[in-house]
Design a protein around this motif. Sequence first.
Motif, PDB file in Angstrom:
ATOM      1  N   PRO A  62       0.849  -1.199   0.000  1.00  0.00           N
ATOM      2  CA  PRO A  62       0.000   0.000   0.000  1.00  0.00           C
ATOM      3  C   PRO A  62       0.884   1.249   0.000  1.00  0.00           C
ATOM      4  O   PRO A  62       2.020   1.224   0.497  1.00  0.00           O
ATOM      5  CB  PRO A  62      -0.792  -0.128   1.303  1.00  0.00           C
ATOM      6  CG  PRO A  62      -0.718  -1.576   1.671  1.00  0.00           C
ATOM      7  CD  PRO A  62       0.621  -2.044   1.179  1.00  0.00           C
ATOM      8  N   LYS A  95      -1.699   7.493  -5.774  1.00  0.00           N
ATOM      9  CA  LYS A  95      -1.818   6.108  -6.255  1.00  0.00           C
ATOM     10  C   LYS A  95      -3.264   5.880  -6.683  1.00  0.00           C
ATOM     11  O   LYS A  95      -4.198   6.076  -5.895  1.00  0.00           O
ATOM     12  CB  LYS A  95      -1.436   5.117  -5.159  1.00  0.00           C
ATOM     13  CG  LYS A  95      -1.524   3.645  -5.588  1.00  0.00           C
ATOM     14  CD  LYS A  95      -0.467   3.293  -6.620  1.00  0.00           C
ATOM     15  CE  LYS A  95      -0.400   1.784  -6.898  1.00  0.00           C
ATOM     16  NZ  LYS A  95      -1.608   1.279  -7.564  1.00  0.00           N
ATOM     17  N   ASP A  97      -5.995   3.179  -8.058  1.00  0.00           N
ATOM     18  CA  ASP A  97      -6.306   1.755  -8.150  1.00  0.00           C
ATOM     19  C   ASP A  97      -7.728   1.590  -8.675  1.00  0.00           C
ATOM     20  O   ASP A  97      -8.686   1.565  -7.895  1.00  0.00           O
ATOM     21  CB  ASP A  97      -6.175   1.074  -6.787  1.00  0.00           C
ATOM     22  CG  ASP A  97      -4.727   0.939  -6.352  1.00  0.00           C
ATOM     23  OD1 ASP A  97      -3.934   0.370  -7.113  1.00  0.00           O
ATOM     24  OD2 ASP A  97      -4.396   1.416  -5.250  1.00  0.00           O
ATOM     25  N   THR A 100     -10.568   3.782  -7.049  1.00  0.00           N
ATOM     26  CA  THR A 100     -10.216   4.609  -5.891  1.00  0.00           C
ATOM     27  C   THR A 100      -8.834   5.238  -6.073  1.00  0.00           C
ATOM     28  O   THR A 100      -8.033   4.782  -6.889  1.00  0.00           O
ATOM     29  CB  THR A 100     -10.217   3.791  -4.589  1.00  0.00           C
ATOM     30  OG1 THR A 100      -9.215   2.759  -4.681  1.00  0.00           O
ATOM     31  CG2 THR A 100     -11.578   3.164  -4.328  1.00  0.00           C
ATOM     32  N   TYR A 101      -8.584   6.281  -5.296  1.00  0.00           N
ATOM     33  CA  TYR A 101      -7.259   6.895  -5.276  1.00  0.00           C
ATOM     34  C   TYR A 101      -6.823   7.114  -3.833  1.00  0.00           C
ATOM     35  O   TYR A 101      -7.656   7.197  -2.911  1.00  0.00           O
ATOM     36  CB  TYR A 101      -7.244   8.219  -6.046  1.00  0.00           C
ATOM     37  CG  TYR A 101      -8.045   9.328  -5.391  1.00  0.00           C
ATOM     38  CD1 TYR A 101      -7.508  10.113  -4.356  1.00  0.00           C
ATOM     39  CD2 TYR A 101      -9.335   9.616  -5.823  1.00  0.00           C
ATOM     40  CE1 TYR A 101      -8.247  11.131  -3.772  1.00  0.00           C
ATOM     41  CE2 TYR A 101     -10.082  10.623  -5.236  1.00  0.00           C
ATOM     42  CZ  TYR A 101      -9.530  11.388  -4.213  1.00  0.00           C
ATOM     43  OH  TYR A 101     -10.264  12.383  -3.636  1.00  0.00           O
ATOM     44  N   GLU A 102      -5.524   7.181  -3.638  1.00  0.00           N
ATOM     45  CA  GLU A 102      -4.944   7.498  -2.332  1.00  0.00           C
ATOM     46  C   GLU A 102      -3.872   8.565  -2.526  1.00  0.00           C
ATOM     47  O   GLU A 102      -3.081   8.499  -3.465  1.00  0.00           O
ATOM     48  CB  GLU A 102      -4.329   6.252  -1.683  1.00  0.00           C
ATOM     49  CG  GLU A 102      -3.790   6.503  -0.279  1.00  0.00           C
ATOM     50  CD  GLU A 102      -3.325   5.227   0.409  1.00  0.00           C
ATOM     51  OE1 GLU A 102      -3.213   5.229   1.646  1.00  0.00           O
ATOM     52  OE2 GLU A 102      -3.069   4.234  -0.312  1.00  0.00           O
ATOM     53  N   VAL A 167      -2.566  11.588   4.805  1.00  0.00           N
ATOM     54  CA  VAL A 167      -3.276  10.648   3.926  1.00  0.00           C
ATOM     55  C   VAL A 167      -4.661  11.190   3.586  1.00  0.00           C
ATOM     56  O   VAL A 167      -5.348  11.757   4.440  1.00  0.00           O
ATOM     57  CB  VAL A 167      -3.434   9.260   4.588  1.00  0.00           C
ATOM     58  CG1 VAL A 167      -4.129   8.298   3.634  1.00  0.00           C
ATOM     59  CG2 VAL A 167      -2.099   8.694   5.018  1.00  0.00           C
ATOM     60  N   ARG A 169      -8.070   9.826   0.887  1.00  0.00           N
ATOM     61  CA  ARG A 169      -8.542   8.810  -0.058  1.00  0.00           C
ATOM     62  C   ARG A 169      -9.887   9.236  -0.633  1.00  0.00           C
ATOM     63  O   ARG A 169     -10.613  10.036  -0.040  1.00  0.00           O
ATOM     64  CB  ARG A 169      -8.683   7.452   0.634  1.00  0.00           C
ATOM     65  CG  ARG A 169      -7.386   6.899   1.209  1.00  0.00           C
ATOM     66  CD  ARG A 169      -7.620   5.558   1.886  1.00  0.00           C
ATOM     67  NE  ARG A 169      -6.398   4.965   2.396  1.00  0.00           N
ATOM     68  CZ  ARG A 169      -5.921   5.183   3.621  1.00  0.00           C
ATOM     69  NH1 ARG A 169      -6.594   5.967   4.468  1.00  0.00           N
ATOM     70  NH2 ARG A 169      -4.796   4.611   4.005  1.00  0.00           N
ATOM     71  N   CYS A 172     -12.506   7.508  -7.576  1.00  0.00           N
ATOM     72  CA  CYS A 172     -12.131   8.098  -8.860  1.00  0.00           C
ATOM     73  C   CYS A 172     -13.395   8.447  -9.640  1.00  0.00           C
ATOM     74  O   CYS A 172     -14.271   7.602  -9.816  1.00  0.00           O
ATOM     75  CB  CYS A 172     -11.289   7.120  -9.667  1.00  0.00           C
ATOM     76  SG  CYS A 172      -9.661   6.800  -8.961  1.00  0.00           S
TER      77      CYS A 172
END
Length: 233
Positions: A62, A95, A97, A100-102, A167, A169, A172
């Motif tokens: 992660p 990032k 995925d 989703t994004y982080e 952080v 999140r 998307c």
Amino acid sequence: MIEFGHGTHVGLRRSRNEDAYYADPALGLFLVADGMGGHQHGEVASALARDAVVEEIRGGAPLIDAVRRAAVQLESHARRSHDALPMGTTLAALKIDQETYELVWVGDSRIYAFGEHFRQVSHDHSLVQELISAGRLDPALAARHPQRNVLTQALGITTAEQIHVGVARGACRAGTGFLLCTDGLTEGLDDAALARTARRTDLAAQECVDHLLLDGLEASGNDNLTVILVRLS
């Protein structure tokens, strides 16, 4: 679909570029890092952090774990070098995925999100931001504060056990965009100036990045500038 642009410039006052960046839509990873620490140490720190995060992400880690492991590696490298000069770096990363994004960050390299609105997602790990948060400094005066470049967190300088990784999140959505940049850009351009260029739909992402770099050089150019712009469609 991911459209992106990227670029870096040494600036008008520096002889070396201590920034590093990475942009890979296949891996879904985008990051910028701003190194510090004296002769050659800055570019080493930012490159080490970048490479460590990329390696961890490729291995399936992660994003937040990848950044923490990069902090450990950078601290270990600095300890082995037995050099009196500090060696550290900021880092801001995205990032993606699938759905989703982080976003993660350490230091004062920034992440902005835009679509209908343009907003700063990251929070600077800096003395000036702490003063603003405590109500002891007017945000309008932050850009001229004599200690505006003093960081409270940085990979390699803050111990790995004490590092605070910011952080955020989210999901998307088509039409969402992200701007990642080092402080060489935000030193001369305020959020309104960044938004005007980043949100231009008549330009490709790479053209927006090119304009931002030119605008940053014209406005200041005192430091290295690095920009990544990502659009989701």
